[in-house]
Design an enzyme around this catalytic site. Structure first.
Site, PDB file in Angstrom:
ATOM      1  N   LYS A  99       0.832  -1.207   0.000  1.00  0.00           N
ATOM      2  CA  LYS A  99       0.000   0.000   0.000  1.00  0.00           C
ATOM      3  C   LYS A  99       0.867   1.257   0.000  1.00  0.00           C
ATOM      4  CE  LYS A  99      -3.020   3.157   0.379  1.00  0.00           C
ATOM      5  NZ  LYS A  99      -3.971   3.394   1.437  1.00  0.00           N
TER       6      LYS A  99
ATOM      7  N   CYS B 181      -2.825  10.156   1.809  1.00  0.00           N
ATOM      8  CA  CYS B 181      -1.987   9.055   1.307  1.00  0.00           C
ATOM      9  C   CYS B 181      -0.644   9.549   0.791  1.00  0.00           C
ATOM     10  CB  CYS B 181      -2.719   8.295   0.207  1.00  0.00           C
ATOM     11  SG  CYS B 181      -4.124   7.330   0.797  1.00  0.00           S
TER      12      CYS B 181
END
Length: 420
Positions: free
Chosen positions: A204, A258
């Protein structure tokens, strides 16, 4: 088989996930420390902006499959979807994960599943989550099935991507992997890949780090092209005509929960090795200052007090999300300049310092309009009206969103990030 699922954290990931499970028949208890979020959700209302989420939540609450609480309760599955922000020293703030995990320990029983969705530094499940869960007296991997399954969705498309995107599940053992895979098959139409928790965590992080590094390359190119008096956007367009080249686009910085955060989690764990990642983060973090310097340069010929209007403050277009927005840092820099007054307009944001409800009111008597976010709203700007209300009709486009020829032909002075 329908389950009772307790989801901790009702933000941009937890709430859509809760709504998705609930509308597929599971009984969901959503937990959040924000009393307003809890109260509004129990009325079938949401406190974030995401297409179609309000309709789905209203339906889920009305059906009785979704309720909100301030504290967790017994369930079959616990999903932790709380924030993992960055500290000032660029290390991960894991306090929310720790608190959420500790809060479910009294509720755990044999056969439960615990899933960490929050994006976390590599090793979080093994070194942080499991030791806390073991306080329950249950054997992790046998009595308690545990996995990391990171979200991989884009704000503005969350509901669609929750269903269609491929998913990664990093279980502490094969049994955990299979149990969590079966659960997400409730709504996931994409492929589901099984691996270890630490591999899932790193995967991720690298998905977002790849994009961050590419954007840093584009931002560095923008600075180089300004120095060489060529157009970075033209260079990128021509370079990307090569079949194996895909340079991203420059801008005033990188934000969001993110891209602006995840790469630091890798640097934190491997500071001596992650040199490219570290430099890319610093390059992207330097862009608000670079834009501020361009603003000062454009306004250098104006002697009296100057006014700058910022168009767009979110971290990406067409959403209301301000998390880690580089535009907020640009505003902070402008705020420290005694010679500059500030006004802001964003069609998606209504509670921000200097915010105006009408764009042309925000532009009134302004010496420079900075297009900081390329919201669709700004496609139909009336440049004649803009010129009429501004004191000095200067435009700095940080997104290559408007046509230089059209703007200049209408009598405004157009400046572009990445070109001088």
């Amino acid at each position: 088989m329908k389950k009772k699922i307790c989801i901790l954290g009702l933000g941009y990931i937890g709430l859509p996930t809760a709504a998705m499970f609930a509308t597929h028949g599971h009984k969901i208890v959503g937990v959040d420390v924000n009393n307003t979020v809890v109260s509004e959700l129990n009325k079938g209302k949401i406190t974030i902006e995401e297409p179609y989420l309000d309709i789905m939540v209203q339906s889920a609450v009305k059906s009785g499959n979704l309720v909100a609480r301030s504290t967790p309760e017994d369930a079959d599955v616990f999903i932790i979807a709380v924030p993992t922000p960055i500290n000032k020293d660029k290390t991960a703030d894991m306090s929310y994960v720790v608190s959420a995990t500790e809060s479910i320990v009294p509720c755990l029983k044999k056969g439960n599943i615990v899933i960490l969705e929050s994006t976390s530094p590599p090793g979080t499940v093994e070194n942080l989550l499991i030791p806390i869960l073991e306080k329950s007296g249950l054997d992790v991997g046998r009595d308690l099935l545990v996995a990391h399954s990171p979200e991989r969705v884009l704000p503005g498309r969350i509901l669609k991507e929750l269903e269609e995107n491929n998913r990664i599940i990093g279980g502490v053992n094969q049994e955990s992997c299979e149990a969590v895979k079966e659960l997400y098959r409730t709504f996931v139409k994409g492929e589901i890949y099984l691996t270890t928790p630490t591999t899932a965590e790193m995967t991720k992080l690298m998905e977002n780090t790849f994009r961050d590094v590419n954007i840093a390359l584009a931002n560095e190119l923008a600075k180089i092209c300004e120095s060489m008096k060529i157009n970075a956007w033209e260079v990128i367009e021509l370079a990307n005509k090569h079949p194996r080249v895909n340079i991203h686009q420059p801008g005033p910085g990188v934000g969001g929960h993110c891209l602006a955060v995840d790469p630091w989690f890798i640097v934190e764990k491997q500071p001596k090795t992650a040199k490219i990642i570290d430099l890319s983060r610093k390059t992207n973090d330097s862009m608000p200052t670079h834009v501020y310097d361009r603003i000062k340069e454009i306004l250098s010929g104006i002697k009296d007090n100057k006014k700058v209007t910022i168009l767009g403050v979110t971290y990406k277009p067409n959403i209301d999300d301000l998390r880690e927005s580089p535009v907020l840092e640009l505003i902070d820099l402008l705020e420290q300049d005694d010679d500059i007054d500030i006004s802001i307009f964003d069609p998606h944001v209504f509670t921000c310092k200097y915010i105006e409800k009408d764009m042309y009111n925000a532009l009134k008597d302004s010496d420079l309009a900075v297009l900081a976010v390329n919201h669709d709203y700004f496609k139909n700007v009336d440049f004649q009206n803009m010129k009429g209300v501004m004191k000095t009709p200067n435009i700095l486009d940080t997104r290559n969103f408007w046509s230089e020829d059209i703007v200049n032909d209408l009598g405004l002075d157009y400046y572009l990030l990445g070109k001088k």
